[in-house]
Design a protein around this motif. Structure first.
Motif, PDB file in Angstrom:
ATOM      1  N   ALA A 178       0.827  -1.208   0.000  1.00  0.00           N
ATOM      2  CA  ALA A 178       0.000   0.000   0.000  1.00  0.00           C
ATOM      3  C   ALA A 178       0.865   1.264   0.000  1.00  0.00           C
ATOM      4  O   ALA A 178       0.442   2.328  -0.454  1.00  0.00           O
ATOM      5  N   SER A 179       2.112   1.177   0.506  1.00  0.00           N
ATOM      6  CA  SER A 179       3.014   2.321   0.503  1.00  0.00           C
ATOM      7  C   SER A 179       4.363   1.886  -0.023  1.00  0.00           C
ATOM      8  O   SER A 179       4.786   0.741   0.177  1.00  0.00           O
ATOM      9  N   ALA A 180       5.059   2.755  -0.662  1.00  0.00           N
ATOM     10  CA  ALA A 180       6.366   2.429  -1.229  1.00  0.00           C
ATOM     11  C   ALA A 180       7.392   2.158  -0.160  1.00  0.00           C
ATOM     12  O   ALA A 180       8.361   1.401  -0.370  1.00  0.00           O
ATOM     13  N   ALA A 181       7.159   2.691   1.056  1.00  0.00           N
ATOM     14  CA  ALA A 181       8.148   2.485   2.124  1.00  0.00           C
ATOM     15  C   ALA A 181       8.157   1.042   2.616  1.00  0.00           C
ATOM     16  O   ALA A 181       9.157   0.549   3.164  1.00  0.00           O
ATOM     17  N   GLU A 182       7.061   0.312   2.435  1.00  0.00           N
ATOM     18  CA  GLU A 182       6.969  -1.065   2.917  1.00  0.00           C
ATOM     19  C   GLU A 182       7.355  -2.080   1.847  1.00  0.00           C
ATOM     20  O   GLU A 182       7.209  -3.291   2.051  1.00  0.00           O
ATOM     21  N   ARG A 183       7.837  -1.636   0.724  1.00  0.00           N
ATOM     22  CA  ARG A 183       8.179  -2.565  -0.356  1.00  0.00           C
ATOM     23  C   ARG A 183       9.266  -3.562   0.047  1.00  0.00           C
ATOM     24  O   ARG A 183       9.183  -4.736  -0.325  1.00  0.00           O
ATOM     25  N   PRO A 184      10.329  -3.138   0.825  1.00  0.00           N
ATOM     26  CA  PRO A 184      11.333  -4.147   1.249  1.00  0.00           C
ATOM     27  C   PRO A 184      10.718  -5.302   2.043  1.00  0.00           C
ATOM     28  O   PRO A 184      11.167  -6.441   1.958  1.00  0.00           O
ATOM     29  N   THR A 185       9.667  -5.014   2.804  1.00  0.00           N
ATOM     30  CA  THR A 185       9.008  -6.086   3.555  1.00  0.00           C
ATOM     31  C   THR A 185       8.389  -7.107   2.609  1.00  0.00           C
ATOM     32  O   THR A 185       8.455  -8.322   2.823  1.00  0.00           O
ATOM     33  N   ALA A 186       7.803  -6.595   1.522  1.00  0.00           N
ATOM     34  CA  ALA A 186       7.207  -7.497   0.537  1.00  0.00           C
ATOM     35  C   ALA A 186       8.276  -8.345  -0.141  1.00  0.00           C
ATOM     36  O   ALA A 186       8.091  -9.558  -0.376  1.00  0.00           O
ATOM     37  N   GLU A 187       9.433  -7.707  -0.432  1.00  0.00           N
ATOM     38  CA  GLU A 187      10.506  -8.471  -1.069  1.00  0.00           C
ATOM     39  C   GLU A 187      11.025  -9.562  -0.140  1.00  0.00           C
ATOM     40  O   GLU A 187      11.342 -10.677  -0.574  1.00  0.00           O
TER      41      GLU A 187
END
Length: 487
Positions: free
Chosen positions: A56-65
């Motif tokens: 939902a936010s670009a800041a949480e993208r590392p968590t998705a990776e």
């Protein structure tokens, strides 16, 4: 029959198992693919649910990776995340192999279809299977979780299932062959038993009976074979009884002309001629009496005689005439179990040599052979009578002389009615028939002459032949014998 039953059972079982196992192998293959697809779908849905809030936010993208990297590993299906801008997180390019690239950054048609909000599974042209699940709420558009299964992962465990099915099939075939072999052994055993019984009947053993065994059809055949054997036995007994009665009737009819001959001989004026003819008539009367007595005896099968005793008795009977002709007569009639040329010590009881021949017939055969020696060899020619028991369960009676043997051109000495010395030619044939009727054999060699009669050894309940009176009268073919010795 046994081999054919095994082949038939193997072929039938193989056809049935083929019709059963081929669908099962296809079913196990489809089941393995469905199971692997279901696991891949569950994995994709879990990843989509886990990374949805992080996108939902670009800041949480590392968590998705990190989440995508955590679900990948050796031997696991390849999981990747295709973001809304076309970038790929995780292994692979996120493109379906062989899929058409779209105008937006080379994204495949399958990815664009999944971005519309549809989760589905499809099979690329390169093989395997892919599961696509959309992830809503991403900052840059709809993302797609892609789980790729290889052929090996899709059909994992199929080979093991096939091996198990093949083992079951082989086991069923072996079990069928075992049951067919047991059934074939029973059928073949019952059939061979019938064949052995038929062989014994063909060989003359009318006591042979088949044991009903096997299926109902073979038991029926065994029963009919036993009925046939019984019927043959009855017919033979009736025929023998009829033959005995006819022989007895014929002998009784001969009494009247024989009595007339005796009266005519007594009325002759020449006393010497009267005595000679009276002696011949007396010998004829004894022969007629012997025919009547033999016709009234039981069937031949129960008769037994001691071959050694008969040989000794007939040797003693003919010895006076042999001595008158200057002959040396030796009798070597050893008992059963004694070595040849063994003479028991005085007072020892000689062991019997039982043979399945009536005593009078055995005496007649031996008289015929001795009479041939006395008639057809020069005076002074020695001859021997030998009785031996062989290790093969047979007894041999041999009459051998030191004469010149049969004349040239006389090879058929044993033929009935053939003679090389002017006689009737029936003596040797009588001896031959006596041996062969008892199940033995006849052999003759010439120069010097040696005649051998072979008989099978007979058995009695007590182990020794029953004592029976021996006939004292020689055959009519032998020369005139001196009066029978007394004492």
């Amino acid at each position: 029959m046994r081999r054919r039953l095994l082949l038939l059972t193997a072929a039938t079982t193989a056809l049935v198992l083929t019709a059963l196992l081929v669908p099962l192998t296809l079913l196990t293959r489809g089941h393995a693919a469905d199971r692997a697809t279901a696991e891949a779908t569950a994995r994709a849905q879990w990843v989509a649910h886990a990374i949805g809030p992080a996108l939902a936010s670009a800041a949480e993208r590392p968590t998705a990776e990190q989440t995508v990297a955590g679900v990948n590993g050796d031997g696991l299906p390849r999981t990747s995340l295709v973001l809304g801008d076309g970038s790929v997180v995780g292994p692979g390019g996120g493109r379906g192999a062989g899929a058409k690239a779209g105008p937006d950054g080379g994204v495949s048609d399958a990815i664009r279809l999944a971005r519309t909000g549809r989760a589905f599974t499809y099979e690329p042209s390169t093989g395997g299977r892919q599961v696509l699940v959309p992830v809503h709420g991403a900052a840059d558009g709809t993302a797609v979780v892609q789980v790729t299964l290889t052929e090996r992962q899709l059909y994992a465990g199929t080979l093991t299932s096939w091996l198990v099915l093949a083992g079951i099939g082989v086991g069923l075939v072996l079990l069928g062959l075992l049951l067919a072999d047991r059934l074939g052994a029973r059928l073949v055993g019952a059939t061979r038993g019938l064949a052995r019984t038929a062989d014994r009947l063909a060989a003359g053993d009318l006591t042979a009976r088949a044991v009903p065994d096997g299926p109902p059809e073979l038991r029926l055949v065994a029963g009919e074979l036993n009925r046939l054997a019984g019927r043959i036995d009855e017919l033979l007994r009736a025929e023998r009884e009829n033959a005995r009665e006819n022989a007895a009737d014929l002998a009784h009819r001969l009494r009247t002309p024989v009595a007339a001959l005796r009266l005519d001989a007594e009325s002759l004026r020449d006393a010497r001629e009267a005595r000679r003819i009276a002696g011949d008539v007396a010998a004829l009367e004894r022969s007629v009496d012997d025919v009547i007595r033999r016709a009234r005896l039981p069937l031949r099968g129960a008769a037994r005689a001691d071959l050694a005793a008969v040989a000794r008795e007939r040797g003693a009977f003919w010895r006076p005439l042999a001595e008158d002709q200057g002959r040396v007569l030796s009798v070597d009639a050893v008992g059963l179990g004694r070595p040849p040329h063994h003479t028991p010590h005085r007072g020892a009881e000689a062991a019997p040599v039982p043979v399945p021949v009536p005593p009078d017939e055995l005496s007649a055969a031996l008289d015929a052979l001795i009479g041939n020696v006395l008639d057809h060899t020069p005076h002074g020619t020695a001859f021997r009578i030998t009785v031996e028991a062989t290790a093969e369960g047979h007894a041999q009676l041999t009459v051998a002389d030191d004469g010149p043997g049969f004349p040239d051109g006389y090879p058929e000495a044993a033929a009935r009615g053939t003679s090389g010395g002017g006689s009737t030619g029936l003596g040797i044939d009588i001896a031959r028939r006596t041996a062969e009727d008892a199940g033995g054999s006849f052999a003759i060699t010439g120069g010097p002459t040696r005649v051998t009669l072979t008989f099978p050894l007979a058995e009695t309940p007590s182990g020794t032949p029953a004592p029976t009176p021996l006939r004292k009268t020689p055959l009519a073919e032998k020369p005139s014998a001196p009066p029978e010795p007394t004492g």
